[in-house]
Each structure stands twice: as structure tokens, then as C-alpha cells.
Design a protein around this motif. Structure first.
Motif, PDB file in Angstrom:
ATOM      1  N   PRO A  38       4.172  -6.098  -6.871  1.00  0.00           N
ATOM      2  CA  PRO A  38       3.251  -4.987  -7.138  1.00  0.00           C
ATOM      3  C   PRO A  38       3.761  -4.125  -8.290  1.00  0.00           C
ATOM      4  O   PRO A  38       4.965  -3.900  -8.417  1.00  0.00           O
ATOM      5  CB  PRO A  38       3.250  -4.196  -5.833  1.00  0.00           C
ATOM      6  N   ASN A  41       1.199   1.426  -6.887  1.00  0.00           N
ATOM      7  CA  ASN A  41       0.884   1.627  -5.477  1.00  0.00           C
ATOM      8  C   ASN A  41      -0.602   1.967  -5.336  1.00  0.00           C
ATOM      9  O   ASN A  41      -1.344   1.978  -6.325  1.00  0.00           O
ATOM     10  CB  ASN A  41       1.791   2.700  -4.859  1.00  0.00           C
ATOM     11  N   LYS A  42      -1.037   2.259  -4.125  1.00  0.00           N
ATOM     12  CA  LYS A  42      -2.459   2.537  -3.872  1.00  0.00           C
ATOM     13  C   LYS A  42      -2.963   3.759  -4.631  1.00  0.00           C
ATOM     14  O   LYS A  42      -4.142   3.852  -4.947  1.00  0.00           O
ATOM     15  CB  LYS A  42      -2.699   2.718  -2.376  1.00  0.00           C
ATOM     16  N   ASP A  43      -2.064   4.683  -4.939  1.00  0.00           N
ATOM     17  CA  ASP A  43      -2.441   5.900  -5.662  1.00  0.00           C
ATOM     18  C   ASP A  43      -2.442   5.702  -7.176  1.00  0.00           C
ATOM     19  O   ASP A  43      -2.773   6.620  -7.925  1.00  0.00           O
ATOM     20  CB  ASP A  43      -1.489   7.049  -5.308  1.00  0.00           C
ATOM     21  N   GLY A  44      -2.040   4.510  -7.636  1.00  0.00           N
ATOM     22  CA  GLY A  44      -2.017   4.242  -9.064  1.00  0.00           C
ATOM     23  C   GLY A  44      -0.712   4.619  -9.738  1.00  0.00           C
ATOM     24  O   GLY A  44      -0.601   4.563 -10.960  1.00  0.00           O
ATOM     25  N   ASP A  45       0.287   4.995  -8.944  1.00  0.00           N
ATOM     26  CA  ASP A  45       1.595   5.346  -9.498  1.00  0.00           C
ATOM     27  C   ASP A  45       2.463   4.088  -9.624  1.00  0.00           C
ATOM     28  O   ASP A  45       2.340   3.154  -8.829  1.00  0.00           O
ATOM     29  CB  ASP A  45       2.308   6.362  -8.599  1.00  0.00           C
TER      30      ASP A  45
END
Length: 68
Positions: A38, A41-45
Motif C-alpha cells: 500500500p 492509507n484510507k485517508d489518502g496519507d
């Protein structure tokens, strides 16, 4: 020096083919590992562990000579 041949063919060629297949499979495994790593992460960080993973994979790839 005479090469052994017969049903299995040339043993030297068989050994070289096995080594080539081994290198190609290892390289494919490294590519798959990169694809599965990956980046965000899910938050775009940016995932902080990704840089270490990429460096580890890079080091592993350096140890695999590419077929000529």
C-alpha cells in the motif's frame, strides 16, 4: 568433455533453464510484492512503512541477476 544427453536432453541446458526460470519467478514475486504494497492509507496519507518496504524489495531485486 562430452555432454550427457538422452530422454532428458542436455543436462547443462536443463540446469541453465532451471536457473532462468528461478530468476524469473523471483522477479515476478518481487513485482507482486510491490503491487501489493500500500502507498496511501484510507485517508489518502502516505503510509510510512512503504518506504522501508520499497527499500527492502529493492535490495532483494539487486540480488537477482537478470537473464541475458
Amino acid at each position: 568433455m562430452k555432454r550427457e544427453s538422452g530422454i532428458g536432453g542436455d543436462r547443462t541446458a536443463l540446469t541453465e533453464n532451471r536457473e532462468t526460470v528461478f530468476r524469473v519467478v523471483k522477479f515476478a514475486q518481487l513485482i507482486k510484492a510491490m503491487i501489493d504494497t500500500p502507498i496511501f492509507n484510507k485517508d489518502g496519507d502516505l503510509v510510512l512503512s512503504t518506504e522501508k518496504r520499497v527499500r527492502d524489495l529493492e535490495d532483494a531485486a539487486k540480488g537477482i541477476p537478470l537473464p541475458a
